[in-house]
Design an enzyme around this catalytic site. Structure first.
Site, PDB file in Angstrom:
ATOM      1  N   GLY A 178       2.833  -1.138   4.307  1.00 58.29           N
ATOM      2  CA  GLY A 178       2.864   0.266   3.926  1.00 58.29           C
ATOM      3  C   GLY A 178       4.292   0.722   3.684  1.00 58.29           C
ATOM      4  N   GLY A 179       4.898   1.320   4.708  1.00 55.17           N
ATOM      5  CA  GLY A 179       6.233   1.919   4.582  1.00 55.17           C
ATOM      6  C   GLY A 179       7.267   1.038   3.904  1.00 55.17           C
ATOM      7  N   SER A 221       3.395  -2.109  10.311  1.00 55.48           N
ATOM      8  CA  SER A 221       4.844  -2.106  10.536  1.00 55.48           C
ATOM      9  C   SER A 221       5.531  -3.424  10.159  1.00 55.48           C
ATOM     10  CB  SER A 221       5.167  -1.729  11.986  1.00 55.48           C
ATOM     11  OG  SER A 221       4.720  -0.413  12.259  1.00 55.48           O
ATOM     12  N   ASN A 253       0.860  -1.189   0.000  1.00 56.94           N
ATOM     13  CA  ASN A 253       0.000   0.000   0.000  1.00 56.94           C
ATOM     14  C   ASN A 253       0.895   1.237   0.000  1.00 56.94           C
ATOM     15  OD1 ASN A 253      -1.803   2.047   0.532  1.00 56.94           O
ATOM     16  ND2 ASN A 253      -2.268   1.393   2.620  1.00 56.94           N
ATOM     17  N   GLU A 279      -6.856   4.840   7.905  1.00 56.21           N
ATOM     18  CA  GLU A 279      -6.629   6.258   7.591  1.00 56.21           C
ATOM     19  C   GLU A 279      -7.867   6.875   6.951  1.00 56.21           C
ATOM     20  OE1 GLU A 279      -2.961   5.598   5.490  1.00 56.21           O
ATOM     21  OE2 GLU A 279      -2.042   5.023   7.395  1.00 56.21           O
ATOM     22  N   HIS A 336      -9.645   1.343   5.013  1.00 56.88           N
ATOM     23  CA  HIS A 336      -8.353   1.510   5.693  1.00 56.88           C
ATOM     24  C   HIS A 336      -8.533   2.466   6.878  1.00 56.88           C
ATOM     25  CE1 HIS A 336      -4.205   2.633   6.477  1.00 56.88           C
ATOM     26  NE2 HIS A 336      -3.873   1.520   5.874  1.00 56.88           N
ATOM     27  N   GLY A 348       2.356   2.314  10.718  1.00 55.01           N
ATOM     28  CA  GLY A 348       3.294   3.416  10.539  1.00 55.01           C
ATOM     29  C   GLY A 348       4.033   3.810  11.807  1.00 55.01           C
ATOM     30  N   LYS A 380       0.049   4.315  -0.315  1.00 54.64           N
ATOM     31  CA  LYS A 380      -0.574   5.525   0.251  1.00 54.64           C
ATOM     32  C   LYS A 380      -0.325   6.723  -0.678  1.00 54.64           C
ATOM     33  CE  LYS A 380      -0.109   3.376   4.688  1.00 54.64           C
ATOM     34  NZ  LYS A 380      -0.083   3.470   6.143  1.00 54.64           N
ATOM     35  N   GLU A 406      -5.398  -4.889  10.740  1.00 53.37           N
ATOM     36  CA  GLU A 406      -4.375  -3.862  10.929  1.00 53.37           C
ATOM     37  C   GLU A 406      -4.654  -3.109  12.236  1.00 53.37           C
ATOM     38  OE1 GLU A 406      -2.419  -2.661   7.020  1.00 53.37           O
ATOM     39  OE2 GLU A 406      -4.237  -1.487   7.156  1.00 53.37           O
TER      40      GLU A 406
HETATM   41  P1  PGA Z   1       2.792   0.321   7.629  1.00 51.61           P
HETATM   42  O1  PGA Z   1       1.319   0.555   6.969  1.00 51.61           O
HETATM   43  O2  PGA Z   1       3.316  -0.969   7.077  1.00 51.61           O
HETATM   44  O3  PGA Z   1       3.586   1.507   7.204  1.00 51.61           O
HETATM   45  O4  PGA Z   1       2.580   0.245   9.111  1.00 51.61           O
HETATM   46  C1  PGA Z   1       0.435  -0.510   6.803  1.00 51.61           C
HETATM   47  C2  PGA Z   1      -0.858  -0.009   6.200  1.00 51.61           C
HETATM   48  O5  PGA Z   1      -1.299   1.080   6.538  1.00 51.61           O
HETATM   49  O6  PGA Z   1      -1.481  -0.706   5.369  1.00 51.61           O
END
Ligand code: PGA
Length: 250
Positions: free
Chosen positions: A235-236, A214, A8, A98, A96, A175, A10, A169
């Site tokens: 994500g990251g 993470s 992802n 967010e 999600h 994050g 973002k 999640e």
């Molecule tokens: P992250 O994000 O791996 O940066 O924690 C995961 C996500 O939001 O899908």
């Protein structure tokens, strides 16, 4: 059941970086191990170009991070499932954390998206998970139960086990660098598996449940063997082909 490795992105990367990252990722991971699939979830403007890069490669799929649950119309700034399918997407994330937080998406609106997206032919990754306050109050089950029962209310599909994935999640792990422990992941995924079996019977056992929050090249070794973990939403660490490829090939 093939394990799904979803990246992802973002709201990161400009166009040239996105294209380079996909090329690099494919050179590092192709041909994929037979039991693995990769899903890239870039920002909308890059979907078509990335589709052209990956469409002929076995095991690589393209998805969106969101859509609006209408066929078409005067919805300035929104994107429909039909548009996503047309540029090569097969998946979309829905709900999600967010989007729940910054765009006030409710379980009811998320449910509308799940139903509409499936009906239009998209595969859906429904994201759920508790925040830190809820975990501290011992409300993990309550939150997961509410997000699943409302998010999947009246969801029906003959091929639900192929078309739906759930991403667990925990909000406090997204994050933050703070990953859930294998025991916490196992407990949550077991709850989710049971809720899916209640809703979909035998097919509920075949729906993929991804862990997200993470995930990185180091902790993936502890996460992937956990029972009922059928992939990860990253994500990251998916932004850098070097780290995402290590996760995929772990
Ligand atoms: P992250 O994000 O791996 O940066 O924690 C995961 C996500 O939001 O899908």
């Amino acid at each position: 059941m093939k394990k799904l490795f979803a990246g992802n992105w973002k709201m990161y990367k400009i166009y040239s970086e996105a294209v380079e990252a996909v090329k690099k990722l494919m050179s590092l991971t192709s041909p994929l191990p037979k039991d693995r699939e990769v899903l890239i979830l870039p920002p909308y403007p890059y979907l078509k170009s990335i589709s052209d890069l990956i469409s002929k490669k076995d095991g690589y799929f393209l998805g969106a991070q969101n859509f609006y649950p209408e066929e078409e119309g005067a919805y300035t700034g929104e994107v429909s499932p039909k548009m996503l399918l047309d540029v090569g997407c097969s998946y979309s994330i829905v709900g999600h954390s967010e989007r729940r937080k910054y765009f006030n998406e409710s379980d009811e609106f998320i449910n509308k998206k799940v139903k509409f997206g499936l009906q239009k032919g998209l595969k859906i990754i429904l994201c759920i998970g508790e925040d830190l306050t809820e975990r501290k109050k011992g409300e993990v089950f309550k939150v997961l139960e509410r997000q699943i029962s409302k998010g999947l209310n009246e969801v029906k599909d003959d091929k639900i086990e192929e078309k739906l994935c759930i991403a667990y999640e925990p909000v406090w792990a997204i994050g933050t660098g703070e990953v859930a422990t294998p025991i916490q992941i196992e407990e949550a995924h077991k709850i989710i598996r049971e809720l899916l079996s209640d809703l979909f019977g035998e097919k509920g056992a075949k729906i993929r449940i991804l862990y997200g929050g993470s995930v990185n090249p180091e902790n993936i070794k502890d996460i992937l063997p956990v029972p009922n973990v059928n992939g990860v939403l990253v994500g990251g660490a998916s932004l850098k082909p070097e780290s995402f490829s290590k996760i995929i090939l772990s």
